[in-house]
Design an enzyme around this catalytic site. Structure first.
Site, PDB file in Angstrom:
ATOM      1  CE  LYS A 109      -0.447   0.088   5.025  1.00  0.00           C
ATOM      2  NZ  LYS A 109      -1.222  -0.384   6.175  1.00  0.00           N
TER       3      LYS A 109
ATOM      4  NE  ARG B 135     -12.996  -0.900  20.295  1.00  0.00           N
ATOM      5  CZ  ARG B 135     -12.026  -1.192  21.168  1.00  0.00           C
ATOM      6  NH1 ARG B 135     -10.913  -0.500  21.179  1.00  0.00           N
ATOM      7  NH2 ARG B 135     -12.190  -2.166  22.027  1.00  0.00           N
TER       8      ARG B 135
ATOM      9  CE1 TYR C 215      14.672  31.102   7.244  1.00  0.00           C
ATOM     10  CE2 TYR C 215      15.067  28.797   6.734  1.00  0.00           C
ATOM     11  CZ  TYR C 215      14.857  30.097   6.316  1.00  0.00           C
ATOM     12  OH  TYR C 215      14.837  30.394   4.987  1.00  0.00           O
TER      13      TYR C 215
ATOM     14  CG  MET D 143      11.389  24.434   1.051  1.00  0.00           C
ATOM     15  SD  MET D 143      10.587  25.804   0.211  1.00  0.00           S
ATOM     16  CE  MET D 143       9.366  26.292   1.408  1.00  0.00           C
TER      17      MET D 143
HETATM   18  C1  LIG Z   1      -0.429  -1.622   6.653  1.00  0.00           C
HETATM   19  C2  LIG Z   1      -1.091  -2.860   7.103  1.00  0.00           C
HETATM   20  C3  LIG Z   1      -0.343  -4.011   7.356  1.00  0.00           C
HETATM   21  C4  LIG Z   1       1.173  -4.054   7.302  1.00  0.00           C
HETATM   22  O1  LIG Z   1       1.672  -3.461   8.477  1.00  0.00           O
HETATM   23  P1  LIG Z   1       3.236  -3.437   8.886  1.00  0.00           P
HETATM   24  O2  LIG Z   1       3.224  -2.914  10.271  1.00  0.00           O
HETATM   25  O3  LIG Z   1       3.912  -2.519   7.932  1.00  0.00           O
HETATM   26  O4  LIG Z   1       3.722  -4.827   8.798  1.00  0.00           O
HETATM   27  C5  LIG Z   1      -1.038  -5.167   7.690  1.00  0.00           C
HETATM   28  N1  LIG Z   1      -2.387  -5.171   7.797  1.00  0.00           N
HETATM   29  C6  LIG Z   1      -3.130  -4.073   7.576  1.00  0.00           C
HETATM   30  C7  LIG Z   1      -4.610  -4.142   7.720  1.00  0.00           C
HETATM   31  C8  LIG Z   1      -2.510  -2.877   7.233  1.00  0.00           C
HETATM   32  O5  LIG Z   1      -3.259  -1.784   7.029  1.00  0.00           O
END
Ligand SMILES: *Cc1c(COP(=O)(O)O)cnc(C)c1O
Length: 374
Positions: free
Chosen positions: A46, A141, A270, A318
């Site tokens: 993802k 949750r 800064y 930046m």
């Molecule tokens: C992102 C995610 C994972 C993977 O998590 P890691 O901590 O990176 O291993 C597994 N299950 C779900 C539902 C996730 O959203």
């Protein structure tokens, strides 16, 4: 200030080099940890493979049993990049219109709320029916069904399965405290009670869970590792990725643009975030928070310059950050600075110094960074 001569475009831009062989190594390490258990692996890609790019890491994932993404467009990216196997979509259908994206083979949708089932039911039948994974609310949750609702949702899925609208039904849980030794026992007992008597494969473990609760992971059907595939540790306070036998998959570098001397007592940057306690030599590096380097990194955040360990001074700006060269032997005006991704300078160490986590840094690089595959 001694300015470096204007280099070629690649030398002024921060770069991230993605190593799919490291991903393959990390996947093999995860499999080794699972031992002879039956668990198959959803490799979590993802957020465009935690910022590495799905297509760039895919050559390292040929040994995965499936890929897990957030949404259906990402599932299509996996297909477009040539992934032939199952794809799990954590967000399931996010809008009724997305039902038009169903029908691809080997699609698995996580179902987290009742409206998603209504959208699935209303979708025009066609193509291959997806499998679904019901998400238990558990102790995170962040979506998912509580006990009573879980039973009802399962019954609705079962009816859709009998009509041929759903291929199969699985059970999914996600722990809030899998980093703790005592973090999953109670949550798992509740989950097991909710799914008892309802057939289907079970998937519960992210990286921290499979690392710290391997006996538990071995008795599930699918695990869902993410962060370890990219070489970073889910338990950075205890061990970093290399300490777990993993290889960082992203090498984030920039170049030295120049050096200057700070007299004792002079401030830098800064808000005068750093004041020189003695005369110092400072290097200016072409990378800043607009590239995705964390602005909350502090003096002391580790870096490497031409392989030598050094530290950040003050806060990143930046486009630029300042590093300590006082006791460093700097050979070239255009020396390479490793921001993270070397076993001696992990993304976890930078994250700890900036009060964040590795995944937030890896997913935060911006389009200014030149990303290349290896
Ligand atoms: C992102 C995610 C994972 C993977 O998590 P890691 O901590 O990176 O291993 C597994 N299950 C779900 C539902 C996730 O959203």
């Amino acid at each position: 200030m001694t300015a470096a001569p204007c280099g070629m475009a690649h030398a002024v831009q921060a770069q991230a080099r993605i190593d799919s062989a490291a991903v393959a190594h990390n996947l093999a390490q995860i499999r080794k940890r699972l031992g002879a258990g039956r668990a198959r692996i959803w490799a979590t890609v993802k957020a465009d493979a935690y910022g590495h790019g799905i297509a760039r890491v895919l050559p390292g994932l040929t040994d995965a049993d499936g890929l897990a993404v957030r949404n259906l467009p990402e599932a299509h990216l996996c297909r477009a990049a040539g992934w032939p196997g199952p794809v799990l979509v954590y967000g399931g259908l996010q809008h009724p219109d997305e039902a038009a994206l169903l029908g691809a083979p080997d699609l698995h949708l996580v179902i987290s709320h009742a409206a998603q089932l209504a959208w699935l039911q209303a979708a025009a039948p066609g193509g291959r029916p997806p499998s679904v994974w019901l998400r238990y609310a558990g102790d995170t949750r962040l979506g998912g069904f509580e006990d009573e609702d879980y039973a009802q949702a399962y019954a609705r899925c079962d009816a859709l399965r009998e009509q041929g609208r759903i291929a199969a039904i699985g059970h999914l849980n996600h722990y809030a405290r899998s980093e703790d030794a005592d973090g999953i026992a109670e949550a798992d007992a509740r989950f097991r009670r909710a799914v008892a008597g309802r057939p289907g494969p079970v998937s519960t473990c992210n990286c921290a869970a499979l690392l710290l609760h391997p006996g538990h992971a071995a008795h599930t059907d699918w695990v869902r590792p993410g962060i370890m595939l990219y070489g970073a540790s889910p338990i950075p306070d205890t061990r970093d990725g290399p300490g777990l036998g993993l290889k960082p998959a992203m090498l984030f570098t920039a170049h030295l643009h120049g050096t200057q001397t700070l007299p004792r007592g002079a401030s830098l940057g800064y808000r005068a975030a750093f004041t020189a306690p003695r005369a110092m030599r400072v290097g200016l590096v072409g990378c800043g928070y607009a590239d995705g380097y964390p602005r909350h990194a502090n003096t002391g955040t580790p870096l490497l310059i031409d392989g030598q360990p050094t530290r950040l001074l003050g806060r990143p700006a930046m486009d630029m950050l300042a590093i300590d060269l006082t006791d460093i032997d700097v050979p070239g005006a255009d020396a390479t600075v490793v921001l993270w991704g070397d076993p001696r300078n992990t993304v976890e160490a930078v994250a700890a110094s900036a009060d964040t986590i590795a995944a937030a840094l890896l997913t935060g690089l911006t389009s200014r960074v030149a990303m290349t595959g290896a």
